[in-house]
Motif scaffolding. Structure first.
Motif, PDB file in Angstrom:
ATOM      1  N   ILE A 159      29.776 114.417  58.634  1.00 40.55           N
ATOM      2  CA  ILE A 159      31.081 115.021  59.129  1.00 40.55           C
ATOM      3  C   ILE A 159      31.613 114.154  60.633  1.00 40.55           C
ATOM      4  O   ILE A 159      30.754 114.073  61.506  1.00 40.55           O
ATOM      5  N   LEU A 160      32.660 113.890  60.543  1.00 38.58           N
ATOM      6  CA  LEU A 160      33.269 112.885  61.552  1.00 38.58           C
ATOM      7  C   LEU A 160      32.150 111.563  61.935  1.00 38.58           C
ATOM      8  O   LEU A 160      32.245 111.200  62.802  1.00 38.58           O
ATOM      9  N   GLY A 161      31.689 111.182  60.929  1.00 39.46           N
ATOM     10  CA  GLY A 161      30.791 110.156  61.266  1.00 39.46           C
ATOM     11  C   GLY A 161      29.351 110.354  61.256  1.00 39.46           C
ATOM     12  O   GLY A 161      28.459 109.452  61.398  1.00 39.46           O
ATOM     13  N   PHE A 162      29.068 111.574  61.647  1.00 40.42           N
ATOM     14  CA  PHE A 162      27.746 112.113  62.048  1.00 40.42           C
ATOM     15  C   PHE A 162      27.049 112.794  60.821  1.00 40.42           C
ATOM     16  O   PHE A 162      27.599 113.465  59.934  1.00 40.42           O
ATOM     17  N   PRO A 163      25.809 112.666  60.695  1.00 42.46           N
ATOM     18  CA  PRO A 163      25.201 113.549  59.628  1.00 42.46           C
ATOM     19  C   PRO A 163      25.288 114.755  60.115  1.00 42.46           C
ATOM     20  O   PRO A 163      25.308 115.377  61.199  1.00 42.46           O
ATOM     21  N   ALA A 164      25.349 115.727  59.038  1.00 44.01           N
ATOM     22  CA  ALA A 164      25.639 116.972  59.283  1.00 44.01           C
ATOM     23  C   ALA A 164      24.655 117.712  60.303  1.00 44.01           C
ATOM     24  O   ALA A 164      25.002 118.711  60.851  1.00 44.01           O
ATOM     25  N   TRP A 165      23.310 117.452  59.930  1.00 45.52           N
ATOM     26  CA  TRP A 165      22.406 118.110  60.911  1.00 45.52           C
ATOM     27  C   TRP A 165      22.581 117.659  62.315  1.00 45.52           C
ATOM     28  O   TRP A 165      22.462 118.503  63.207  1.00 45.52           O
ATOM     29  N   PHE A 166      22.954 116.550  62.762  1.00 41.89           N
ATOM     30  CA  PHE A 166      23.210 116.084  64.102  1.00 41.89           C
ATOM     31  C   PHE A 166      24.508 116.797  64.512  1.00 41.89           C
ATOM     32  O   PHE A 166      24.639 117.395  65.563  1.00 41.89           O
ATOM     33  N   PHE A 167      25.627 116.905  63.702  1.00 40.65           N
ATOM     34  CA  PHE A 167      26.975 117.423  64.189  1.00 40.65           C
ATOM     35  C   PHE A 167      26.678 118.865  64.538  1.00 40.65           C
ATOM     36  O   PHE A 167      27.173 119.218  65.448  1.00 40.65           O
ATOM     37  N   TYR A 168      25.895 119.673  63.588  1.00 46.49           N
ATOM     38  CA  TYR A 168      25.764 121.120  63.747  1.00 46.49           C
ATOM     39  C   TYR A 168      24.928 121.252  65.045  1.00 46.49           C
ATOM     40  O   TYR A 168      25.067 122.171  65.859  1.00 46.49           O
ATOM     41  N   SER A 169      23.588 120.482  65.158  1.00 42.37           N
ATOM     42  CA  SER A 169      22.688 120.870  66.157  1.00 42.37           C
ATOM     43  C   SER A 169      23.032 120.507  67.572  1.00 42.37           C
ATOM     44  O   SER A 169      22.774 120.966  68.491  1.00 42.37           O
ATOM     45  N   CYS A 170      23.672 118.950  67.687  1.00 39.14           N
ATOM     46  CA  CYS A 170      23.709 118.452  68.709  1.00 39.14           C
ATOM     47  C   CYS A 170      25.357 118.647  69.143  1.00 39.14           C
ATOM     48  O   CYS A 170      25.530 118.920  70.480  1.00 39.14           O
ATOM     49  N   ILE A 171      26.198 118.746  68.469  1.00 38.33           N
ATOM     50  CA  ILE A 171      27.786 118.786  68.824  1.00 38.33           C
ATOM     51  C   ILE A 171      28.147 120.130  68.895  1.00 38.33           C
ATOM     52  O   ILE A 171      28.586 120.844  69.887  1.00 38.33           O
ATOM     53  N   VAL A 172      27.908 120.992  67.800  1.00 34.97           N
ATOM     54  CA  VAL A 172      28.665 122.222  67.606  1.00 34.97           C
ATOM     55  C   VAL A 172      27.816 123.310  68.496  1.00 34.97           C
ATOM     56  O   VAL A 172      28.201 124.008  69.128  1.00 34.97           O
ATOM     57  N   GLY A 173      26.376 122.961  68.299  1.00 35.51           N
ATOM     58  CA  GLY A 173      25.467 123.737  69.222  1.00 35.51           C
ATOM     59  C   GLY A 173      25.697 123.828  70.736  1.00 35.51           C
ATOM     60  O   GLY A 173      25.664 124.595  71.438  1.00 35.51           O
ATOM     61  N   THR A 174      25.986 122.618  71.115  1.00 37.89           N
ATOM     62  CA  THR A 174      26.191 122.248  72.698  1.00 37.89           C
ATOM     63  C   THR A 174      27.478 122.957  72.903  1.00 37.89           C
ATOM     64  O   THR A 174      27.563 123.949  74.038  1.00 37.89           O
ATOM     65  N   VAL A 175      28.598 122.913  72.123  1.00 37.84           N
ATOM     66  CA  VAL A 175      29.855 123.730  72.592  1.00 37.84           C
ATOM     67  C   VAL A 175      29.754 125.146  72.350  1.00 37.84           C
ATOM     68  O   VAL A 175      29.923 125.961  73.240  1.00 37.84           O
ATOM     69  N   PHE A 178      17.350 126.448  71.626  1.00 37.00           N
ATOM     70  CA  PHE A 178      16.427 125.905  70.899  1.00 37.00           C
ATOM     71  C   PHE A 178      16.299 126.113  69.378  1.00 37.00           C
ATOM     72  O   PHE A 178      16.363 125.228  68.376  1.00 37.00           O
ATOM     73  N   ALA A 179      16.530 127.388  68.912  1.00 37.83           N
ATOM     74  CA  ALA A 179      16.584 127.988  67.828  1.00 37.83           C
ATOM     75  C   ALA A 179      17.840 127.335  66.941  1.00 37.83           C
ATOM     76  O   ALA A 179      17.658 126.819  65.765  1.00 37.83           O
ATOM     77  N   ILE A 180      18.875 127.093  67.450  1.00 41.02           N
ATOM     78  CA  ILE A 180      20.120 126.604  66.854  1.00 41.02           C
ATOM     79  C   ILE A 180      19.830 125.088  66.567  1.00 41.02           C
ATOM     80  O   ILE A 180      19.947 124.572  65.597  1.00 41.02           O
ATOM     81  N   TRP A 181      19.399 124.434  67.739  1.00 41.53           N
ATOM     82  CA  TRP A 181      19.067 122.924  67.417  1.00 41.53           C
ATOM     83  C   TRP A 181      18.002 122.618  66.436  1.00 41.53           C
ATOM     84  O   TRP A 181      17.986 121.821  65.387  1.00 41.53           O
ATOM     85  N   TYR A 182      16.858 123.330  66.606  1.00 47.54           N
ATOM     86  CA  TYR A 182      15.735 123.258  65.707  1.00 47.54           C
ATOM     87  C   TYR A 182      16.209 123.544  64.116  1.00 47.54           C
ATOM     88  O   TYR A 182      15.679 122.959  62.971  1.00 47.54           O
ATOM     89  N   GLY A 183      16.911 124.758  64.020  1.00 46.24           N
ATOM     90  CA  GLY A 183      17.293 124.978  62.904  1.00 46.24           C
ATOM     91  C   GLY A 183      18.022 124.229  61.883  1.00 46.24           C
ATOM     92  O   GLY A 183      17.890 123.862  60.847  1.00 46.24           O
ATOM     93  N   PHE A 184      18.925 123.692  62.755  1.00 48.56           N
ATOM     94  CA  PHE A 184      19.990 122.672  62.016  1.00 48.56           C
ATOM     95  C   PHE A 184      19.304 121.358  61.885  1.00 48.56           C
ATOM     96  O   PHE A 184      19.266 120.565  60.814  1.00 48.56           O
ATOM     97  N   ALA A 185      18.572 120.606  62.927  1.00 47.57           N
ATOM     98  CA  ALA A 185      18.060 119.453  63.027  1.00 47.57           C
ATOM     99  C   ALA A 185      17.072 119.378  61.852  1.00 47.57           C
ATOM    100  O   ALA A 185      16.982 118.374  61.011  1.00 47.57           O
TER     101      ALA A 185
END
Length: 90
Positions: free
Chosen positions: A48-64, A27-34
């Motif tokens: 980044i790769l067509g996604f807004p940076a906040w979405f890319f980091y919070s949802c894609i990188v955060g999930t991985v 949650f902290a990672i998602w909230y912080g980036f989002a």
């Protein structure tokens, strides 16, 4: 039946605490980036790769990242225990 001194309860409580900590980290990672990167003007977003940076980091990188954290927690801290009731009368 299970006793209060049953070692499985101690293991289960430790593993549950690890799970709660992982959820808080996620949650902290998602909230912080989002809300950190996504709180600005949408016209100023970086992509980044067509996604807004906040979405890319919070949802894609955060999930991985969290998948790796959960895998490591399972390998390092979780134990395989029997859930069968031990017969102490024999």
């Amino acid at each position: 039946m299970f006793t209060v001194q049953d070692k499985r309860f101690k293991i289960a409580h430790k593993e549950a605490l690890i799970g709660v900590v992982l959820v808080i980290i996620n949650f902290a990672i998602w909230y912080g980036f989002a809300y950190g990167l996504g709180s600005g003007d949408p016209l100023q977003y970086k992509y980044i790769l067509g996604f807004p940076a906040w979405f890319f980091y919070s949802c894609i990188v955060g999930t991985v990242f969290m998948i790796i954290c959960v895998w490591l927690a399972m390998k390092l801290f979780f134990k395989d225990i029997s859930l069968e009731e031990e017969d102490k009368h024999q």
